[in-house]
Design an enzyme around this catalytic site. Structure first.
Site, short mmCIF file in Angstrom:
data_model
loop_
_atom_site.label_atom_id
_atom_site.label_comp_id
_atom_site.label_asym_id
_atom_site.label_seq_id
_atom_site.Cartn_x
_atom_site.Cartn_y
_atom_site.Cartn_z
N ASP A 47 0.82 -1.20 0.00
CA ASP A 47 0.00 0.00 0.00
C ASP A 47 0.86 1.26 0.00
O ASP A 47 1.91 1.32 0.65
CB ASP A 47 -0.90 -0.02 1.24
N GLU B 203 1.15 -0.64 -5.13
CA GLU B 203 0.18 0.41 -5.39
C GLU B 203 0.99 1.71 -5.44
O GLU B 203 1.28 2.31 -4.41
CB GLU B 203 -0.89 0.48 -4.29
#
Length: 743
Positions: A423, A476
């Protein structure tokens, strides 16, 4: 052997009462030098003795029990009791520390227990060396709470070793259920590594515990274990001793995983928030229901939003406090293993969101762990995240890197996870991320790149791929940072895949336009092919796109309900045939109407509506067709797997392209984002022969209007768009069709 008949014990050496007070109050680095057994000089008559000391505040009586009998202890000071007992003499004629137990009486209640202070450290010299170097790739086996078993004269001993890194602490105490949360178990420091340790006999599965840490400021802090493998159910915050008993039944999957390149195959990911997919289900119920559903829908993988423990459910798991503990909201860690096991047995891979970019400031967790900035960078310009109100890890500190790198390995090896989606990578890469001028400090070369974070990501990726062949690391990453999926040996970050945020933003912006005006935004669809092969991409329609006022995928579509449903069908077909892997957030597969709300779950009742059930059928059939058609995934990352047929037909809101597998076999795709059909649409084809309509989103089966081609389409020797053959086809409104050559 023992001394034989017990003679009169000698007098124990005197100890300054201030030493006892320091031990009792936890102000010591080495309580074992005072507590536990200590051999005394051999007596004049040749007998061997040991003085045993135990910390038992408020006890009425303490007795040391050995194979030679029972020896009453005397209270010395500050709750420390002392007794002199016979020491056994071995075959080597040397005295050895005795095996003993301690009976303690409080009023009428008497209990007999083994003594933690008679055991050697549970960490070996190699553990300490690797921890000091920041290279302990199985850190969870050394730190945290781990089971141990020892043989002894009075019977085998089972218990748990506790070890925690707190280099700036002046003292550390273990408190928990086992000692009624009283500070009677000071821990010892194992030298310059900053590790504190204690083995406590009798402590087993389910015991709750914390560390009390005395910081340089003389303040005590109660902290959860950073390496805990289990936790209480939030909002409770204690760590929990976990000893896994799960027996894996996914050998076939794991063997195949280790032999394949996971990036080159078909990947269709179903992203799930476990708490709201079907609210009320635990890991074991999900093992039945989620596995069956994902298998029925044909996805190759399921992705869990973060499952590591987090105190606030509304963070969706992105505010992690226990990186090694699956959230207890849904059951025991072995229940999560059971869920993953069942998914593997069904042929479904498991992706888990991983959050090494930041961590929350909760007092009970990692923040200012030993009273100093330990896990977080000490400079607030690098150590605090202004957007999220969180701390940022100190990626340049070897022990912190080790904590995170080993954590990735832990999920792969202990939970058989197949991929980690990392993330917020962009927030790690740039020192000025979300910061204004004057709020950040450049790197040593004057640049904005976070060199320590880059090095950490390279190490984490390289370690994961080396130790666990067949797994994936997925970034990401929302910027154009070069080489995200390039190998670390070539200077890249070493990820296997990267989320294509540019494609996501452009395509969602395009479909939000009224079809009347899409001709003016045609470049937003074609632009993605400019850079489609610069990285190894995943096309994500994730949870972030259907929450916080953005509306569901259905509600992004303009027009009436039929047009919205048709738009979803066309968009999904476009997504599934575009270069790159796919990820779709739960609910979008049946055109969820309302935007996602983690507290209420999905609108499953929509599946009783034929129009929404048809969307689910479309997604299932797309997945089946996709997996069976190598042209759609074998050359996802190379330009020789894609060709434009017509990228310029903005007036018709139409795209035409082909995909090819390694053998060159093509699939032709036409996507019409206009609200009207195109009859007799002249479509260039790569060669002559008969072409079969393999897929049409406007089929009545999927709730469409039935603008389909009659099974097959003959290619005519009519040159078009630079190709020798073409065909006149029916292109449905807000629809997509796929043609394949007949064998």
């Amino acid at each position: 052997m023992t001394n034989g008949p017990v003679s009169t014990p000698p007098t124990a050496p005197a100890v300054d009462p201030a030493v006892f007070t320091a031990v009792a109050q936890g102000h010591t680095h080495d309580p074992h030098s005072v507590l536990g057994p200590h051999l005394m000089p051999t007596s004049a008559d040749g007998s061997a003795w040991a003085v045993v000391r135990a910390l038992r505040p408020l006890a009425d009586e303490v007795v040391v029990v050995t194979a030679d009998g029972e020896f009453p202890a005397r209270h010395e000071a500050a709750g420390v009791w002392e007794a002199v007992v016979p020491a056994p003499v071995g075959d080597d004629r040397a005295a050895h520390a005795p095996d003993y137990r301690i009976r303690t009486r409080y009023g009428a209640d008497a209990q007999t227990a083994d003594d933690p202070y008679r055991f050697l450290p549970t960490l070996g010299s190699m553990d300490l060396h690797l921890i000091g170097e920041g290279r302990h790739e199985e850190l969870w086996r050394a730190l945290g709470a781990n089971p141990h078993r020892y043989s002894s004269t009075l019977g085998d001993v089972e218990g748990t070793g506790f070890a925690v890194w707190a280099p700036n602490a002046r003292g550390v105490r273990l408190v928990g259920d086992h000692n009624r949360w009283t500070p009677v178990h000071p821990m010892r420091s194992l030298g310059s590594t900053g590790v504190w340790e204690i083995f406590v006999p009798g402590v087993g599965e389910g015991t709750r515990y914390k560390y009390e840490i005395l910081g340089p400021d003389d303040g005590w802090r109660a902290k959860a274990d950073p390496m805990a493998k289990g936790t209480e159910v939030p909002p409770a915050t204690a760590s929990v001793v976990v000893h896994t008993q799960h027996e894996w039944d996914d050998l076939e999957w794991m063997t195949a995983r280790a032999r394949r390149d996971p990036h080159s195959g078909p990947i269709s990911v179903y992203e799930v928030h476990l708490g709201s997919w079907r609210p009320g289900l635990g890991y074991r119920e999900l093992a039945d229901q989620l596995t069956a559903y994902v298998a029925e829908q044909g996805f190759t993988h399921v992705e869990f939003m973060p499952v590591a423990e987090h105190p606030f459910g509304g963070s969706w798991g992105y505010q992690v406090t226990s990186y090694y503990a699956p959230t207890s909201r849904f059951g025991h860690p072995d229940d999560l293993r059971h869920l993953i096991d069942r998914l593997h047995q069904a042929g479904i891979g498991v992706v888990v969101d991983w959050v090494p970019a930041h961590f929350p400031k909760d007092d009970f967790a990692l923040a200012r762990f030993d009273g100093t900035p330990l896990y977080e960078h000490p400079d607030p310009r690098r150590g605090e995240h202004p957007d999220w109100g969180t701390y940022v890890f100190d990626y340049g500190r070897t022990e912190v890197r080790n904590f995170l790198v080993a954590n990735a390995t832990y999920w792969f090896e202990e939970f058989h996870v197949d991929a980690l989606r990392v993330d917020a990578v962009a927030s790690m890469l740039y020192l000025d991320y979300s910061r204004n001028d004057g709020e950040w400090a450049p790197n040593q070369y004057g640049g904005r790149e976070n060199l320590e974070a880059i090095s950490f990501l390279q190490e984490a990726n390289a370690t994961a791929y080396r130790r666990s062949p067949g797994v994936m690391m997925i970034a990401e990453e929302s910027t154009a940072f070069p080489g995200v999926t390039a190998q670390t040996a070539h200077g890249g970050l070493g990820f296997g895949l990267k989320w294509n945020m540019g494609w996501m933003n452009d395509s969602l912006r395009y479909i939000a336009e009224n079809p009347m005006y899409r001709r003016y935004h045609h470049g937003e669809l074609t632009f993605s092919l400019i850079y489609a092969f610069s990285e190894q991409y995943v096309l994500p329609i994730s949870h972030d796109e259907v929450v916080h006022g953005k509306g569901s995928l259905l509600r992004k579509m303009p027009g009436d309900r039929w047009q919205q449903l048709a738009g979803v069908r066309a968009f999904l077909a476009y997504m599934w045939t575009h270069p790159g892997k796919q990820l779709l957030f739960m609910g979008s597969e049946f055109a969820q109407d309302a935007e996602w709300n983690e507290s209420v779950g999905l609108d499953w009742w929509l599946l009783d509506n034929p129009s929404h059930a048809a969307i689910a059928r479309l997604v299932r059939d797309l997945n089946i067709f996709y997996k069976a058609t190598p042209s759609l995934w074998e050359r996802d990352f190379t330009p020789d797997g894609f060709e434009w047929i017509d990228s310029n037909d903005a007036d018709h809101n139409t795209l035409a392209y082909l995909r090819k597998d390694k053998a060159g076999k093509p699939v032709v795709v036409v996507v019409n984002f206009a609200g009207i059909p195109h009859e007799g649409y002249r479509l260039a084809l790569p060669f002559g022969g008969v072409w079969r309509e393999a897929f049409n989103t406007d089929s009545e089966t999927y709730g469409g209007s039935g603008v389909v081609n009659a099974g097959t389409v003959p290619a005519e020797p009519v040159p078009w768009h630079g190709r020798s053959h073409s065909a006149a086809v029916r292109v449905p409104p807000l629809g997509a069709l796929v043609l394949v050559p007949e064998d």
